[in-house]
Design a protein around this motif. Structure first.
Motif, PDB file in Angstrom:
ATOM      1  N   ARG A 162      15.226   8.483  20.196  1.00  0.00           N
ATOM      2  CA  ARG A 162      14.313   7.927  21.206  1.00  0.00           C
ATOM      3  C   ARG A 162      14.138   6.414  21.021  1.00  0.00           C
ATOM      4  O   ARG A 162      14.174   5.651  21.998  1.00  0.00           O
ATOM      5  CB  ARG A 162      12.960   8.631  21.115  1.00  0.00           C
ATOM      6  N   GLN A 163      13.971   5.987  19.778  1.00  0.00           N
ATOM      7  CA  GLN A 163      13.795   4.558  19.524  1.00  0.00           C
ATOM      8  C   GLN A 163      15.053   3.773  19.871  1.00  0.00           C
ATOM      9  O   GLN A 163      14.985   2.654  20.387  1.00  0.00           O
ATOM     10  CB  GLN A 163      13.421   4.331  18.058  1.00  0.00           C
TER      11      GLN A 163
ATOM     12  N   ARG B 172      13.341  16.106  12.583  1.00  0.00           N
ATOM     13  CA  ARG B 172      12.309  15.461  13.400  1.00  0.00           C
ATOM     14  C   ARG B 172      12.522  13.944  13.420  1.00  0.00           C
ATOM     15  O   ARG B 172      12.460  13.297  14.469  1.00  0.00           O
ATOM     16  CB  ARG B 172      10.917  15.783  12.864  1.00  0.00           C
ATOM     17  N   ARG B 173      12.795  13.386  12.252  1.00  0.00           N
ATOM     18  CA  ARG B 173      13.011  11.942  12.180  1.00  0.00           C
ATOM     19  C   ARG B 173      14.278  11.530  12.925  1.00  0.00           C
ATOM     20  O   ARG B 173      14.303  10.484  13.594  1.00  0.00           O
ATOM     21  CB  ARG B 173      13.079  11.502  10.710  1.00  0.00           C
TER      22      ARG B 173
ATOM     23  N   GLN C   6      27.598  21.017  -4.204  1.00  0.00           N
ATOM     24  CA  GLN C   6      27.414  19.708  -4.818  1.00  0.00           C
ATOM     25  C   GLN C   6      28.380  18.695  -4.205  1.00  0.00           C
ATOM     26  O   GLN C   6      28.026  17.533  -3.978  1.00  0.00           O
ATOM     27  CB  GLN C   6      27.620  19.798  -6.333  1.00  0.00           C
ATOM     28  N   ALA C   7      29.598  19.131  -3.928  1.00  0.00           N
ATOM     29  CA  ALA C   7      30.573  18.252  -3.269  1.00  0.00           C
ATOM     30  C   ALA C   7      30.100  17.888  -1.866  1.00  0.00           C
ATOM     31  O   ALA C   7      30.235  16.743  -1.425  1.00  0.00           O
ATOM     32  CB  ALA C   7      31.941  18.940  -3.226  1.00  0.00           C
ATOM     33  N   TRP C   8      29.531  18.867  -1.162  1.00  0.00           N
ATOM     34  CA  TRP C   8      28.963  18.634   0.167  1.00  0.00           C
ATOM     35  C   TRP C   8      27.849  17.592   0.095  1.00  0.00           C
ATOM     36  O   TRP C   8      27.792  16.649   0.896  1.00  0.00           O
ATOM     37  CB  TRP C   8      28.463  19.969   0.715  1.00  0.00           C
ATOM     38  N   LEU C   9      26.951  17.726  -0.870  1.00  0.00           N
ATOM     39  CA  LEU C   9      25.799  16.823  -0.980  1.00  0.00           C
ATOM     40  C   LEU C   9      26.212  15.394  -1.317  1.00  0.00           C
ATOM     41  O   LEU C   9      25.518  14.437  -0.937  1.00  0.00           O
ATOM     42  CB  LEU C   9      24.834  17.331  -2.050  1.00  0.00           C
ATOM     43  N   LYS C  10      27.318  15.226  -2.004  1.00  0.00           N
ATOM     44  CA  LYS C  10      27.756  13.887  -2.389  1.00  0.00           C
ATOM     45  C   LYS C  10      28.079  13.012  -1.179  1.00  0.00           C
ATOM     46  O   LYS C  10      28.117  11.788  -1.286  1.00  0.00           O
ATOM     47  CB  LYS C  10      28.976  13.979  -3.308  1.00  0.00           C
ATOM     48  N   GLY C  11      28.304  13.632  -0.041  1.00  0.00           N
ATOM     49  CA  GLY C  11      28.605  12.866   1.161  1.00  0.00           C
ATOM     50  C   GLY C  11      27.384  12.469   1.966  1.00  0.00           C
ATOM     51  O   GLY C  11      27.513  11.835   3.029  1.00  0.00           O
ATOM     52  N   TYR C  12      26.188  12.829   1.499  1.00  0.00           N
ATOM     53  CA  TYR C  12      24.965  12.519   2.255  1.00  0.00           C
ATOM     54  C   TYR C  12      24.732  11.006   2.336  1.00  0.00           C
ATOM     55  O   TYR C  12      25.001  10.275   1.375  1.00  0.00           O
ATOM     56  CB  TYR C  12      23.757  13.182   1.588  1.00  0.00           C
ATOM     57  N   LYS C  13      24.196  10.572   3.476  1.00  0.00           N
ATOM     58  CA  LYS C  13      23.859   9.157   3.686  1.00  0.00           C
ATOM     59  C   LYS C  13      22.380   9.042   4.050  1.00  0.00           C
ATOM     60  O   LYS C  13      21.978   9.412   5.156  1.00  0.00           O
ATOM     61  CB  LYS C  13      24.729   8.567   4.801  1.00  0.00           C
ATOM     62  N   TRP C  14      21.605   8.567   3.109  1.00  0.00           N
ATOM     63  CA  TRP C  14      20.169   8.369   3.330  1.00  0.00           C
ATOM     64  C   TRP C  14      19.970   6.979   3.926  1.00  0.00           C
ATOM     65  O   TRP C  14      20.318   5.977   3.312  1.00  0.00           O
ATOM     66  CB  TRP C  14      19.417   8.508   2.012  1.00  0.00           C
ATOM     67  N   GLN C  15      19.424   6.935   5.143  1.00  0.00           N
ATOM     68  CA  GLN C  15      19.308   5.661   5.832  1.00  0.00           C
ATOM     69  C   GLN C  15      17.914   5.493   6.428  1.00  0.00           C
ATOM     70  O   GLN C  15      17.202   6.473   6.683  1.00  0.00           O
ATOM     71  CB  GLN C  15      20.362   5.554   6.939  1.00  0.00           C
ATOM     72  N   THR C  16      17.568   4.232   6.676  1.00  0.00           N
ATOM     73  CA  THR C  16      16.290   3.897   7.315  1.00  0.00           C
ATOM     74  C   THR C  16      16.586   3.025   8.529  1.00  0.00           C
ATOM     75  O   THR C  16      16.473   1.788   8.476  1.00  0.00           O
ATOM     76  CB  THR C  16      15.345   3.166   6.342  1.00  0.00           C
ATOM     77  N   PRO C  17      16.991   3.634   9.645  1.00  0.00           N
ATOM     78  CA  PRO C  17      17.315   2.836  10.830  1.00  0.00           C
ATOM     79  C   PRO C  17      16.099   2.153  11.439  1.00  0.00           C
ATOM     80  O   PRO C  17      16.226   1.086  12.048  1.00  0.00           O
ATOM     81  CB  PRO C  17      17.923   3.862  11.788  1.00  0.00           C
ATOM     82  N   TYR C  18      14.937   2.774  11.287  1.00  0.00           N
ATOM     83  CA  TYR C  18      13.682   2.207  11.769  1.00  0.00           C
ATOM     84  C   TYR C  18      12.604   2.528  10.738  1.00  0.00           C
ATOM     85  O   TYR C  18      12.687   3.535  10.030  1.00  0.00           O
ATOM     86  CB  TYR C  18      13.292   2.791  13.126  1.00  0.00           C
ATOM     87  N   ALA C  19      11.600   1.690  10.674  1.00  0.00           N
ATOM     88  CA  ALA C  19      10.529   1.866   9.697  1.00  0.00           C
ATOM     89  C   ALA C  19       9.881   3.235   9.847  1.00  0.00           C
ATOM     90  O   ALA C  19       9.564   3.665  10.963  1.00  0.00           O
ATOM     91  CB  ALA C  19       9.479   0.772   9.865  1.00  0.00           C
ATOM     92  N   GLY C  20       9.723   3.935   8.724  1.00  0.00           N
ATOM     93  CA  GLY C  20       9.074   5.238   8.726  1.00  0.00           C
ATOM     94  C   GLY C  20       9.970   6.391   9.111  1.00  0.00           C
ATOM     95  O   GLY C  20       9.512   7.537   9.183  1.00  0.00           O
ATOM     96  N   LEU C  21      11.255   6.122   9.367  1.00  0.00           N
ATOM     97  CA  LEU C  21      12.170   7.168   9.825  1.00  0.00           C
ATOM     98  C   LEU C  21      13.384   7.308   8.901  1.00  0.00           C
ATOM     99  O   LEU C  21      14.502   7.578   9.349  1.00  0.00           O
ATOM    100  CB  LEU C  21      12.618   6.904  11.268  1.00  0.00           C
ATOM    101  N   SER C  22      13.164   7.154   7.620  1.00  0.00           N
ATOM    102  CA  SER C  22      14.243   7.377   6.647  1.00  0.00           C
ATOM    103  C   SER C  22      14.640   8.846   6.669  1.00  0.00           C
ATOM    104  O   SER C  22      13.782   9.737   6.672  1.00  0.00           O
ATOM    105  CB  SER C  22      13.773   7.001   5.244  1.00  0.00           C
ATOM    106  N   HIS C  23      15.944   9.107   6.684  1.00  0.00           N
ATOM    107  CA  HIS C  23      16.412  10.495   6.698  1.00  0.00           C
ATOM    108  C   HIS C  23      17.887  10.554   6.336  1.00  0.00           C
ATOM    109  O   HIS C  23      18.565   9.526   6.294  1.00  0.00           O
ATOM    110  CB  HIS C  23      16.179  11.128   8.081  1.00  0.00           C
ATOM    111  N   VAL C  24      18.381  11.766   6.055  1.00  0.00           N
ATOM    112  CA  VAL C  24      19.818  11.965   5.883  1.00  0.00           C
ATOM    113  C   VAL C  24      20.433  11.910   7.272  1.00  0.00           C
ATOM    114  O   VAL C  24      20.150  12.755   8.131  1.00  0.00           O
ATOM    115  CB  VAL C  24      20.137  13.317   5.222  1.00  0.00           C
TER     116      VAL C  24
END
Length: 522
Positions: free
Chosen positions: A314-315, A307-308, A252-270
């Protein structure tokens, strides 16, 4: 963990007797499975290219391991020590050599046994000049003594990579003979003596309850713990599967550091900028369809996440915000690797040597100085073959012999600096070779996913399969690239095999099949 080892014999017998009658020795049906090779057809030309890359890369591990101890050098440079992570990646690489008939099973098994014997019998203490302590091992080991060098740390993640290789070994080497029996025995013992309590961060502070990055006899625990998405995802699964106390709290401590981002449309990911962070864990564990509670809320699995991240790289190269020479849709891969160094600086452009390069889009990148690592795309082959294969074909066509040497593709190159590396790194060569093989046959995934440590680790951390089939890769329109005069022999490689210290403590063994699941480590 140490307290568990001191349990009264009578109480332990009672626990064993009770649980043995309650639980089967091994689940009849595994919860988590390998899905085998990636469902993606390749051309004859692409197959030939992958054959050559794998064959050459395999020779790194064959020629750069210690002839008696099996440990693998960090890199080819004459001054380089062994790396325990390189060694961990190397164990499955020898098996790949067996399957592709570049080495006999007997040779590979003996090298693997030498490796396990070395680690099992090496000195373990709090002294400064030993090989390990409390079941963990030093990041770098001198090739002439097998002991700590460079005043390095007792590394949790690098020990973890070594143990992942060992888990593979005890499943792959399944024949009933003296060597392979011994491999399975030692694997269980090495896994069983990891003392997770020793490497756990204190219950307060920024990294509370996480797994520490390391320990040194001079300073104790490293000030940082493994938190937030990166290459250490597998480490928590390994810890959960081998009996770490309070591992759910740590995760749970590990997961708290996750950063969900959307650098490009359709490519949201941790996000995690270096590509290797999306590859190391997936070299061993088949995450297709697998999500933990965090990703389940996001509606994707860890394979899709990688994959994202691959598509983001590449983008980013297409956008090329810093204007580096060479970056385009067929030249990308910003990840940890060698670099030109400051000797190549010019016109205000500054270059680094080895660095943890990476990009998660224009707003978040590490040390992007125009350096590309070919292993970056190649180790993402299972995630996005439709963009990786043409990328590698293009690199070989465009840069040819400057990028190709004794062990295949050199570690990195920088077109802006007009620089090409002349070295190979084990922690780059290993994922490259393993992920190509997973893409083609699923070999490493198939054997890893059988193991009770992986099964239990995923289960304890709450991993589940998402509903519905995992989306397959779609081949992009033909880009017209043809590889001509590719300098590699397609005939079998003539393999020349290299000419080929016990502690007193209580230990337990994590067995592969014989022990009931609830008894093996708790």
């Amino acid at each position: 963990m140490k307290n568990l080892l001191r349990i009264n014999k009578f109480v332990l017998f009672a626990v064993l007797a009770f649980t043995a009658c309650e639980l089967p020795k091994q689940p009849q049906q595994r919860t988590f499975k390998s899905s085998g090779k990636v469902d993606y057809d390749i051309t004859t030309e692409e197959a030939s290219m992958l054959d050559s890359i794998q064959q050459k890369t395999f020779l790194f591990f064959l020629n750069e391991h210690h002839p008696d101890w099996g440990i693998v050098k960090d890199r080819t440079a004459s001054w380089a020590p062994a790396s325990i992570a390189s060694t961990g990646f190397g164990i499955p690489c020898f098996a790949i050599g067996v399957e592709r008939k570049w080495i006999s099973r007997e040779q590979a098994a003996q090298i693997t046994l030498n490796t396990l014997e070395f680690f099992y019998n090496s000195a373990q203490s709090a002294a400064t000049n030993v090989t390990g302590y409390r079941g963990f091992y030093y990041h770098f080991l001198a090739m002439d003594t097998g002991t700590r060098t460079w005043s390095c740390e007792l590394s949790s993640v690098d020990t973890g990579l070594l143990m992942m290789g060992i888990i593979f070994a005890r499943n792959y080497y399944n024949l009933d003979n003296e060597v392979e029996d011994r491999i399975r025995l030692l694997a269980g013992k090495l896994l069983g003596r990891i003392d997770w309590n020793f490497i756990t961060m204190p219950p307060s502070g920024e990294y509370a309850n996480t797994i520490s990055m390391g320990w040194t006899p001079e300073k104790g625990l490293h000030e940082m713990g493994w938190k937030g998405y990166n290459e250490a995802l597998f480490l928590y699964i390994l810890a959960a599967g081998t009996g770490m106390e309070n591992v759910r709290q740590a995760y749970q401590a590990w997961l708290k550091g996750y950063k969900w981002q959307t650098p490009y449309a359709g490519l949201s990911h941790v996000a995690f900028p270096p590509l290797f962070g999306h590859q190391f864990s997936q070299a061993f564990i088949d995450f297709r369809g697998l999500s933990d509670p965090y990703l389940k809320e996001k509606g994707i699995d860890y394979f899709e996440n990688s994959r994202r991240a691959t598509y983001v790289q590449r983008q980013y190269a297409l956008d090329n915000p810093h204007g580096w020479v060479g970056y385009d849709s067929l030249c990308w891969g910003v990840t940890a690797c060698d670099g030109p160094t400051e000797k190549y600086n010019f016109d205000g452009k500054k270059f680094l040597g080895y660095a943890g390069r990476g990009t998660s889009g224009p707003e978040w990148n590490y040390f992007d100085d125009g350096t590309i690592a070919p292993y970056g795309p190649l180790a993402s082959l299972p995630f996005a073959p439709e963009i990786v294969l043409p990328t590698i074909q293009s690199m070989l066509q465009k840069y040819g012999d400057r990028l190709w040497g004794k062990y295949g593709l050199y570690d990195s190159f920088n077109p802006t600096a007009k620089w090409f590396d002349d070295d190979y790194l084990g922690i780059d060569q290993g994922p490259l070779l393993i992920m190509i093989e997973n893409f083609r046959t699923g070999l490493v995934w198939d054997y890893m996913m059988k193991d009770i440590v992986i099964q239990r680790g995923l289960s304890r951390l709450g991993f589940e399969y998402s509903k519905g089939p995992h989306a397959g890769a779609a081949r992009l329109p033909n880009n017209g690239i043809k590889i001509t005069n590719f300098n590699s022999s397609q005939s079998p490689v003539k393999v020349i095999t290299n000419e080929v210290a016990s502690q007193d403590f209580n230990e337990k063994e994590i067995r592969i099949r014989e022990t009931p699941a609830a008894v093996a480590i708790y």
